[in-house]
Scaffold this motif. Structure first.
Motif, PDB file in Angstrom:
ATOM      1  N   ALA B 391       0.854  -1.195   0.000  1.00 29.00           N
ATOM      2  CA  ALA B 391       0.000   0.000   0.000  1.00 29.00           C
ATOM      3  C   ALA B 391       0.887   1.242   0.000  1.00 29.00           C
ATOM      4  N   ASN B 392       0.592   2.184  -0.868  1.00 28.55           N
ATOM      5  CA  ASN B 392       1.320   3.458  -0.831  1.00 28.55           C
ATOM      6  C   ASN B 392       0.408   4.603  -0.416  1.00 28.55           C
ATOM      7  N   ALA B 393      -0.848   4.278  -0.072  1.00 32.94           N
ATOM      8  CA  ALA B 393      -1.787   5.344   0.291  1.00 32.94           C
ATOM      9  C   ALA B 393      -2.887   4.822   1.195  1.00 32.94           C
ATOM     10  N   LEU B 394      -3.487   5.744   1.930  1.00 33.76           N
ATOM     11  CA  LEU B 394      -4.728   5.483   2.654  1.00 33.76           C
ATOM     12  C   LEU B 394      -5.808   6.331   1.994  1.00 33.76           C
ATOM     13  N   LEU B 395      -6.859   5.666   1.519  1.00 40.10           N
ATOM     14  CA  LEU B 395      -7.987   6.415   0.953  1.00 40.10           C
ATOM     15  C   LEU B 395      -8.904   6.823   2.093  1.00 40.10           C
ATOM     16  N   LYS B 396      -9.267   8.087   2.114  1.00 38.93           N
ATOM     17  CA  LYS B 396     -10.191   8.553   3.151  1.00 38.93           C
ATOM     18  C   LYS B 396     -11.619   8.479   2.620  1.00 38.93           C
ATOM     19  N   LEU B 397     -12.416   7.584   3.220  1.00 36.57           N
ATOM     20  CA  LEU B 397     -13.809   7.418   2.797  1.00 36.57           C
ATOM     21  C   LEU B 397     -14.708   7.922   3.916  1.00 36.57           C
ATOM     22  N   VAL B 398     -15.469   8.956   3.598  1.00 37.66           N
ATOM     23  CA  VAL B 398     -16.277   9.602   4.641  1.00 37.66           C
ATOM     24  C   VAL B 398     -17.603   8.871   4.815  1.00 37.66           C
ATOM     25  N   PRO B 399     -18.201   9.005   6.012  1.00 40.33           N
ATOM     26  CA  PRO B 399     -19.464   8.299   6.264  1.00 40.33           C
ATOM     27  C   PRO B 399     -20.578   8.838   5.372  1.00 40.33           C
ATOM     28  N   GLY B 400     -21.669   8.100   5.337  1.00 37.36           N
ATOM     29  CA  GLY B 400     -22.807   8.526   4.518  1.00 37.36           C
ATOM     30  C   GLY B 400     -23.362   7.309   3.821  1.00 37.36           C
ATOM     31  N   SER B 401     -22.819   7.006   2.671  1.00 40.39           N
ATOM     32  CA  SER B 401     -23.230   5.793   1.969  1.00 40.39           C
ATOM     33  C   SER B 401     -22.406   4.618   2.491  1.00 40.39           C
ATOM     34  N   ASN B 402     -22.631   3.425   1.958  1.00 42.28           N
ATOM     35  CA  ASN B 402     -21.796   2.290   2.339  1.00 42.28           C
ATOM     36  C   ASN B 402     -20.958   1.758   1.188  1.00 42.28           C
ATOM     37  N   GLU B 403     -20.974   2.476   0.069  1.00 44.39           N
ATOM     38  CA  GLU B 403     -20.015   2.128  -0.989  1.00 44.39           C
ATOM     39  C   GLU B 403     -19.803   3.331  -1.891  1.00 44.39           C
ATOM     40  N   ILE B 404     -18.616   3.360  -2.514  1.00 43.83           N
ATOM     41  CA  ILE B 404     -18.413   4.405  -3.504  1.00 43.83           C
ATOM     42  C   ILE B 404     -18.207   3.727  -4.847  1.00 43.83           C
ATOM     43  N   ALA B 405     -18.720   4.380  -5.870  1.00 43.57           N
ATOM     44  CA  ALA B 405     -18.725   3.793  -7.211  1.00 43.57           C
ATOM     45  C   ALA B 405     -17.328   3.807  -7.827  1.00 43.57           C
ATOM     46  N   GLU B 406     -17.105   2.911  -8.756  1.00 46.59           N
ATOM     47  CA  GLU B 406     -15.902   2.931  -9.580  1.00 46.59           C
ATOM     48  C   GLU B 406     -15.811   4.293 -10.273  1.00 46.59           C
ATOM     49  N   GLY B 407     -14.615   4.848 -10.344  1.00 40.43           N
ATOM     50  CA  GLY B 407     -14.447   6.118 -11.029  1.00 40.43           C
ATOM     51  C   GLY B 407     -14.702   7.333 -10.156  1.00 40.43           C
ATOM     52  N   SER B 408     -15.022   7.116  -8.883  1.00 38.96           N
ATOM     53  CA  SER B 408     -15.207   8.264  -7.976  1.00 38.96           C
ATOM     54  C   SER B 408     -13.864   8.901  -7.649  1.00 38.96           C
ATOM     55  N   ILE B 409     -13.901  10.180  -7.310  1.00 35.61           N
ATOM     56  CA  ILE B 409     -12.685  10.881  -6.893  1.00 35.61           C
ATOM     57  C   ILE B 409     -12.645  10.915  -5.367  1.00 35.61           C
ATOM     58  N   VAL B 410     -11.559  10.403  -4.786  1.00 39.63           N
ATOM     59  CA  VAL B 410     -11.408  10.418  -3.321  1.00 39.63           C
ATOM     60  C   VAL B 410     -10.017  10.935  -2.967  1.00 39.63           C
ATOM     61  N   SER B 411      -9.864  11.339  -1.705  1.00 43.25           N
ATOM     62  CA  SER B 411      -8.552  11.812  -1.224  1.00 43.25           C
ATOM     63  C   SER B 411      -7.686  10.619  -0.828  1.00 43.25           C
ATOM     64  N   ALA B 412      -6.444  10.634  -1.295  1.00 43.52           N
ATOM     65  CA  ALA B 412      -5.490   9.582  -0.940  1.00 43.52           C
ATOM     66  C   ALA B 412      -4.329  10.222  -0.189  1.00 43.52           C
ATOM     67  N   ILE B 413      -4.122   9.749   1.028  1.00 39.23           N
ATOM     68  CA  ILE B 413      -2.970  10.203   1.822  1.00 39.23           C
ATOM     69  C   ILE B 413      -1.788   9.322   1.423  1.00 39.23           C
ATOM     70  N   LEU B 414      -0.744   9.924   0.887  1.00 37.66           N
ATOM     71  CA  LEU B 414       0.378   9.112   0.378  1.00 37.66           C
ATOM     72  C   LEU B 414       1.323   8.742   1.517  1.00 37.66           C
ATOM     73  N   ILE B 415       1.393   7.452   1.825  1.00 35.75           N
ATOM     74  CA  ILE B 415       2.277   7.008   2.909  1.00 35.75           C
ATOM     75  C   ILE B 415       3.597   6.450   2.372  1.00 35.75           C
ATOM     76  N   GLU B 416       3.653   6.192   1.094  1.00 33.05           N
ATOM     77  CA  GLU B 416       4.897   5.770   0.438  1.00 33.05           C
ATOM     78  C   GLU B 416       4.948   6.456  -0.919  1.00 33.05           C
ATOM     79  N   GLN B 417       6.145   6.414  -1.516  1.00 32.24           N
ATOM     80  CA  GLN B 417       6.304   6.958  -2.849  1.00 32.24           C
ATOM     81  C   GLN B 417       5.457   6.152  -3.846  1.00 32.24           C
ATOM     82  N   ILE B 418       4.854   6.856  -4.784  1.00 35.10           N
ATOM     83  CA  ILE B 418       4.049   6.175  -5.819  1.00 35.10           C
ATOM     84  C   ILE B 418       4.988   5.445  -6.777  1.00 35.10           C
TER      85      ILE B 418
END
Lengths: 418, 418
Positions: B391-418
């Motif tokens: 893993a090189n990132a943690l995706l931050k998924l906020v509460p609300g729904s219980n799934e996000i669709a393919e192709g959605s834009i989300v924030s990725a915290i980079l914990i390693e080099q890409i």
């Protein structure tokens, strides 16, 4: 003072790609050693690691709660015992009963569901259930995370927090890792003085050695500073011989230019094989790469130019990948981004110039795309270490013209995080 | 075994932003110390560094060649002496003469241009010039790179190769740096066993401590492993007291869940101030932050959950920034990229979920733009350390729904080099 006539270097100037290839072919991984879990951070694993057993090794609970039979539905149960993770009492869950269970404890026999404490209350050894349990709720079955015999980590990966946790999980307190290359660093030049001493007229303070110690460490190797080389051929020879006997490689700075008193190249020519002595590079043209056979081992010597920026840029481009290879790293290259220049950049029409720059990222929320721009860090003189400050990239400018226009796309080697 | 009834946690669940704020407000830089140039790599400078003199300290030459008068044009000169960098003979260049000069040597008086050796030849003390010299050619004037009194480096910057070279250049063998925070690490839980020993039924090997040692070191701090805590309240108390007396902070794992035998929270409640005991987070809900006054100093204790992924993810999000602040780092956050999901991702509708992912970059040569995509690393169970691998990132998924669709834009915290 010798009266040898001062003559230009006679080494052929080779292209950077050829220099990289010659270095790559002539350095090898230094070997492996056994290390402990607490020493593993940043090291390269040198053996495959397998799971010795299942993980979890038994059916267990993911939550604190009560182990019970889901078929009993929402009826109140009799609490017949307790299981913590470390103290396993022998108790069997039967219809109408429940056992208190703490996260990680083995599931008592008979139980087929665990209800979270949040969904219950206790009343005098009676368990009141406020949510209908389902089969297998909150149960982590044996082998859910790892199966006995499974390959967990492959030799060659870099060990970090998660990898070390996995090695501990499969009960390997010690394991094989690639040894860190031990690299000696020497400064040369009769004009340089150790910081803390007093520079006479004509002298300056040694800076390259301290820069190079940091750069070597950042390439995953151990750096040992051997000081400023003596000013005589004999003294220099003794120091270089000692360095090559005791360490896996040597980095020198200074003494590889064309001056008649630059002893380093002459000495290395006598001791080993000079693979190249000049590179079509700015800064860093006098970069020299030599290998010397010592006790049956081929040891690399990197002769870096004396100007601080030339020294650091040629280290970055040529020595760093070599040290990474010696240390067993799979990835030897820095990331490269295509960036747009923020201004006109003058550059050498003859040499491959690597310009210190600041790359900035730009995000377009409409398209969710990013683009990157770059500006240089001011005057790019080889002596001006300030041009490295704040730089997160080296722009590669190829020969041909002597300037590139604002808005041009060039390759940026990322040396720091953007 | 105590017969205290098992009850859910009564700590309020706070939002991640509030947790970060409480930590930020309650940790402080640990102090400064004097270090040497060879110890400086990766450290934070704690004083402003000024140039004591000009650099170069005298007019000098950027090349090996001959110091001469440009006004003599291309006529042949008499060579009247030689200047190396370290041996400065007293010689004055007058019309019709030249002095051999090596890179870095002070320019002899009288000379106003230096011609490169490549553009000359020597014949019996005569210098033949093959290129018309211009005024100031190849001369580096006094103070070109640094001026006396100039601020070279500001307190607060991270020291790396170039910065250390600059500190050496201005003759500062020792200087003030922020002390590295010394952090003690303890594992708790009567089910965990030291790797190398034999796990009985119900026991597993300690892995968190080894992961956390690496994670603490990667945050620029010193990590000291104090082993697995004793299983009794008294034993645990003694160990925690010793840790807080000797170190700048403490990280524990395990013992912060809701189970009645989780001693850590109870003990910390007694010893200090619990700023929070639960965070609206997945994984990592039981994360606990406490400060304890010891000898007039407020020392932080981070109580991390026992599941390996919960422990590492909550470390990454909350403890790492705290240690960076304690260590004097200006930048406490990881880079964040907006990324496109490569597939549907199920997530918690109630909690802020941080999903381990692999972010890949994509370049469009037509537009010179980049975009980034992300896929998760498989099953995201809190116990499954394999989900951190690669893993090189943690995706931050906020509460609300219980799934996000393919192709959605989300924030990725980079914990390693890409």
């Amino acid at each position: 003072m010798t009266e040898k006539t001062m003559r230009p270097s006679t080494y052929a100037i080779i292209e950077p790609e050829e220099a990289s290839k010659l270095i790559y072919e002539n350095v090898a991984q230094v070997g492996v050693e056994e290390i402990s879990l607490l020493e593993g951070n940043g090291r390269i694993l040198a053996e495959d690691i397998y799971a010795i057993g299942d993980m979890p090794p038994f059916d267990t609970t993911a939550v604190d709660g009560y182990a019970l039979l889901w078929e009993d539905g929402i009826e109140t149960r009799l609490i017949i015992g307790e299981r913590t993770a470390g103290k396993v009492s022998d108790v069997t869950v039967v219809a109408g009963t429940a056992v208190r269970i703490m996260t990680g404890a083995p599931l008592p026999s008979g139980a087929n569901s665990v209800i979270m404490v949040e969904d219950t209350s206790e009343d005098n050894k009676k368990l009141i259930v406020r949510k209908l349990p389902q089969a297998s709720d909150n149960i982590r079955p044996t082998g859910q995370d790892l199966q006995a015999g499974q390959l967990v980590l492959k030799a060659g990966i870099t060990l970090n927090a998660a990898e070390l946790g996995l090695i501990a999980t499969v009960n390997r307190p010690r394991f094989q890792a690639v040894r860190r290359p031990r690299i000696a660093i020497i400064s040369t030049g009769d004009e340089i003085v150790e910081p803390g001493e007093v520079a006479a007229y004509g002298q300056i303070y040694d800076s390259n050695r301290f820069s190079l110690v940091a750069a070597v460490r950042n390439a995953g190797a151990e750096a040992v500073s051997l000081g400023i080389a003596p000013d005589t051929r004999e003294g220099l020879k003794n120091l270089v011989e000692r360095a090559l006997a005791e360490y896996d490689g040597l980095v020198t700075s200074g003494g590889v230019s064309v001056g008649k008193l630059d002893l380093v190249k002459d000495l290395l020519e006598e001791m080993g094989t000079i693979h190249f002595g000049r590179v079509n590079l700015k800064p860093g043209k006098p970069l020299t790469f030599v290998t010397v056979e010592v006790d049956g081992k081929r040891k690399p010597v990197f002769g870096l130019p004396g100007f601080p920026v030339s020294s650091l840029v040629s280290f970055e481009l040529f020595v760093r990948p070599a040290l990474l290879k010696m240390g067993g790293f799979a990835e030897l290259s820095r990331p490269v981004l295509q960036v747009r220049t923020e201004h006109v950049i003058k550059h050498s029409p003859e040499r491959n110039e690597f310009v210190r720059a600041i790359v900035t990222s730009h995000y377009d929320p409409e398209t969710s795309n990013y683009w990157y721009s770059a500006r240089t860090t001011g005057a790019q003189t080889s002596s001006r270490l300030l041009s490295m400050l704040g730089a997160n990239a080296l722009l590669k400018l190829v020969p041909g013209s002597n300037e590139i226009a604002e808005g041009s796309i060039v390759s940026a080697i990322l040396i720091e995080q953007i």
